[in-house]
Design an enzyme around this catalytic site. Structure first.
Site, mmCIF file in Angstrom:
data_model
loop_
_atom_site.group_PDB
_atom_site.id
_atom_site.type_symbol
_atom_site.label_atom_id
_atom_site.label_comp_id
_atom_site.label_asym_id
_atom_site.label_seq_id
_atom_site.Cartn_x
_atom_site.Cartn_y
_atom_site.Cartn_z
ATOM 1 N N HIS A 1 0.908 -1.183 0.022
ATOM 2 C CA HIS A 1 0.071 -0.137 -0.056
ATOM 3 C C HIS A 1 0.870 1.298 0.029
ATOM 4 C CE1 HIS A 1 -3.548 -2.518 1.146
ATOM 5 N NE2 HIS A 1 -2.703 -2.932 1.930
HETATM 6 C C1 BDR Z 1 -3.004 0.889 5.444
HETATM 7 O O1 BDR Z 1 -3.159 0.186 6.980
HETATM 8 C C2 BDR Z 1 -1.745 -0.272 7.291
HETATM 9 O O2 BDR Z 1 -1.784 -1.555 7.862
HETATM 10 C C3 BDR Z 1 -0.776 -0.223 6.295
HETATM 11 O O3 BDR Z 1 0.303 0.080 6.727
HETATM 12 C C4 BDR Z 1 -1.319 0.804 5.242
HETATM 13 O O4 BDR Z 1 -1.164 2.187 5.470
HETATM 14 C C5 BDR Z 1 -3.828 -0.308 4.441
HETATM 15 O O5 BDR Z 1 -5.010 -0.547 4.954
#
Ligand code: BDR
Ligand code: CA
Length: 310
Positions: free
Chosen positions: A240
């Protein structure tokens, strides 16, 4: 060189995003603010410092910000990221100091001290620090050049509840403040990041760099992808947060639409849902560019090339 401040809750994918930024000469990292999210603040700020030290950048100022959401109890995600938040590689305890200034004070000071329109904020976690700065200093929002954030999901739904993505779910009031601030805003939701999968070949490319940083990135991804692979049945997990930095470096990797986005704060069932007017069926004014697609091959090529520089 574009001046950026990274606001983050590492998180393995946050750590890779920080490494990507530190490897990129187009970006001047003015500092990094930690926020509570994937794990509590005392761990996220340590994880930022570990990541800076891994990159050999002990000169970067690291600041601890909010230790809880604006109005809600903190929700964390050790089930995804492990108990440290960056389980996987064996990174040493950091020796570079945590700066004493509060992260929100640092954000406000930097934005007020630099010329208007010169600082880009890169948000990789819950938006508590940014929202606090916006609420506290009325001149803050008009002076920010832009915010690029990872958060939300629309066609993909949510990853922490059926309706909400983690970063927005944890502090929906903060997300609502950011969306309403009138700042040039780019949102990278699950719709986009779920197309950026850490396939076996892509992880092997990090390993093949043959450096301690390349190995650490492969180990970071190796740990957290297990959870998402089991959940989604995919080869690899969505990577992400580095999308935020990649969007600054190579915007043509991404496509999206400039539309209205509102955040659900009232309902418990759909708390933190990002209501994206993708089809422009309301006359609510556009307040964000929402990215829906990424050239995943190009994204991982950029990441691998840059990580190899460290
Ligand atoms: C987001 O949530 C976190 O677990 C990850 O770092 C990312 O920023 C994804 O949903
Ligand atoms: Ca994150």
């Amino acid at each position: 060189m574009r001046k950026i401040i990274i606001d983050t809750d590492p998180g393995q994918d946050d750590a890779v995003a920080i490494l990507l930024a530190l490897a990129s000469r187009e970006l001047e990292v003015l500092g990094i603010t930690a926020v509570a999210g994937n794990v509590p603040l005392p761990l996220t700020e340590v994880n930022v410092r570990k990541t800076c030290e891994l990159a050999g950048r002990t000169d970067i100022g690291v600041y601890a910000g909010a230790d809880r959401p604006l109005e809600r109890a903190l929700v964390t995600a050790e089930h995804v990221h492990g108990k440290t938040g960056i389980d996987g590689p064996d990174l040493p305890e950091p020796t570079m100091p945590l700066r004493t200034q509060h992260g929100v004070d640092f954000l406000i000071e930097q934005v007020m001290d630099h010329a208007p329109g010169t600082i880009t904020l890169c948000a990789l976690g819950p938006l508590t620090n940014l929202a606090t700065a916006i609420r506290r200093e009325p001149e803050f929002a008009p002076r920010v050049a832009e915010i690029v954030l990872m958060g939300g999901g629309y066609f993909e739904g949510g990853n922490i509840t059926p309706a909400a993505e983690f970063n927005i779910y944890v502090d929906p009031e903060a997300a609502a403040t950011v969306c309403a601030a009138g700042i040039d805003l780019t949102i990278i939701p699950l719709d986009c990041t779920h197309k950026a999968l850490t396939t076996r070949a892509r992880v092997e490319a990090f390993r093949a760099i043959g450096t301690p940083v390349g190995d650490a990135v492969a180990d970071l991804i190796g740990f957290f992808e297990r959870f998402d692979e089991a959940k989604y049945g995919t080869d690899g997990a969505p990577l992400h947060d580095p999308c935020v930095i990649a969007q600054l470096l190579q915007p043509d990797l991404f496509t999206g639409r400039t539309v209205n986005v509102e955040i659900e704060t009232g309902s418990e069932l759909t708390r933190g849902a990002t209501v994206v007017d993708w089809w422009r069926v309301t006359d609510r004014p556009a307040n964000a560019t929402v990215l829906g697609d990424v050239d995943a091959e190009g994204y991982f090529k950029l990441l691998t090339e840059r990580i190899a520089r460290l």
